[in-house]
Design an enzyme around this catalytic site. Sequence first.
Site: not given
Length: 584
Positions: A400, A371
């Site tokens: 994450h 991301h």
Amino acid sequence: MAPPVLYSFCIVFFFLVVVRGSIPTTLDGPFEPATRRFDSSLRQGSDDVPLSDPRLAKKVKSPFPEQISIAASFSPSSLWISWITGDAQMGSNVVPLDPSTVRSEVWYGLESGKYTYRQNGTSEVYSQLYPYEGLLNYTSGIIHHVRLDNLMPGKTYYYKCGDSSLNALSEEYIFQALPAPGPNNYPSRVAVVGDLGLTYNSTTTIDHLTRNDPAMILFVGDLVYADQYVTTGGNGTSCFSCTFPDAPIRETYQPRWDGWGRFMEPITSKVPMMIIEGNHEIEPQIDGVKFQSYQSRFAVPAEESKSKSKFYYSFNAGGIHFIMLGAYIDYNRTGAQYSWLKEDLKGVDRKLTPWLVAAWHPPWYNSYSSHYQEFECMRLEMESLLYNYGVDIVFSGHVHAYERMNRVYNYSLDPCGPVYITVGDGGNIEKVDVEFADDPGKCPKPTDNKPEFGGVCHMNFSTGPAEGKFCWDRQPDWSAFRDSSFGHGILEVINSTYALWTWHRNQDAYGESTTGDQIYIVRQPDKCLVQPAQSPAPSFHNGSSSSSSAQGLDQSLAQPMKSTWLLIYLLGLFASIVLTHGIN
């Protein structure tokens, strides 16, 4: 006995010398970037908990309430209680339940077993439909939402919910109303968690979080990951498109939501859980229908905070004003969300709510490969507005892993910038992100990391060590600390200027006095002046520009020296008091 002033002084002295002395503060920064690379065997994640697990099973018969949860309202004198009755349905032809067949009632009072007040609410059902051969449809149980008003802030209440006419009230639950706005009133602990899912790692996170006894939970998106399943159920997958390449649409297995609600009930029935949507809540259906589960299952104070959407809203918890923003709807400066945000920020009284905390799902500052620069468009639209109004802390998930930034604005170190923190490490089935964009060969291509909403605004850096590059070749100076581990965070606001942030790693859950990361976040309202939104940036009292990294560093590095002189002064004052009054 010693006079009261001595007791007060001892508390301050203990905080400054014993506590403050052992934990760094943002005044000591900016910090040299640090990375903790942990045992890779602990990063691989775990399977989803099956719906057959007793923790996910329905424990009451219809029409008794289940999946009970609490949410804060805009004011601490109000609070939402939600629950579900009836049985959800899965099949080719599902028939929605009739919400009018069951009342939405909450009975509550200040003493156990004595319910002085009763409040009625509303109810609804939703459906998740897939008109494709072989796929199953879903319709929910009846979802109830009741807003309790005229609560006394900080008081403990006892309640039951359900339908008294059907003799179907729940057992007694308990909650404590949030404290009233004020510079000296704060919830004891705010737990922050994101990207949770329902794996065995997720259950460890929630067990650890519960033991930390929060007064409120801030959830920064990606709750359940029901969209990691085809509608026929089966096992979750860490790569939906890899496992189900022929799926006509990214399906969701909605019973996972019900199992998640039952698993979370022991804590969500006692403390408010404030949520914002993530990409795994999109859950598309045909004809452009999205976010049905998110919008139906949870009550948020949208209307109370003058928002016209559940995708963005605000609320107060003591002296903290929280702003929850939506990254998967229009965030452009010409849109409704931006206009609402501007008005909301204008209305914040920093004398009553000194702390300003924002949250949304995808991080703007992120040095992981996953991301990377994905929501640059949102940052470019909104960052200056949040900066000009002096936002103190920003929480996000999506990546994450864990990462805490130095104070930053527009990719420059800035002592007036927010502290950005990524906590997308709740434990979901997609595992932990372990690759950094600055590692050799790990920089994504500018064509990668396309957002699921909005445009692409990837950019090369124009100044600094990464000038002319898309990725840094070392950990960026705005990234203070990062660790690829599962966990959650706890925010404890001490007063109008100090707040303790602690990140707990799951693998430390049973260790004594162990923390993954800990720092005092310190506000400097005397230096960082809040200016009207059209101004380019706040300024220091001495006239130096806060956008200058070098000048900002001078200001920050001067603070430890000031603290030292303050400590010397307090030691002298302490000696004077002891000589005058004694210590007996």
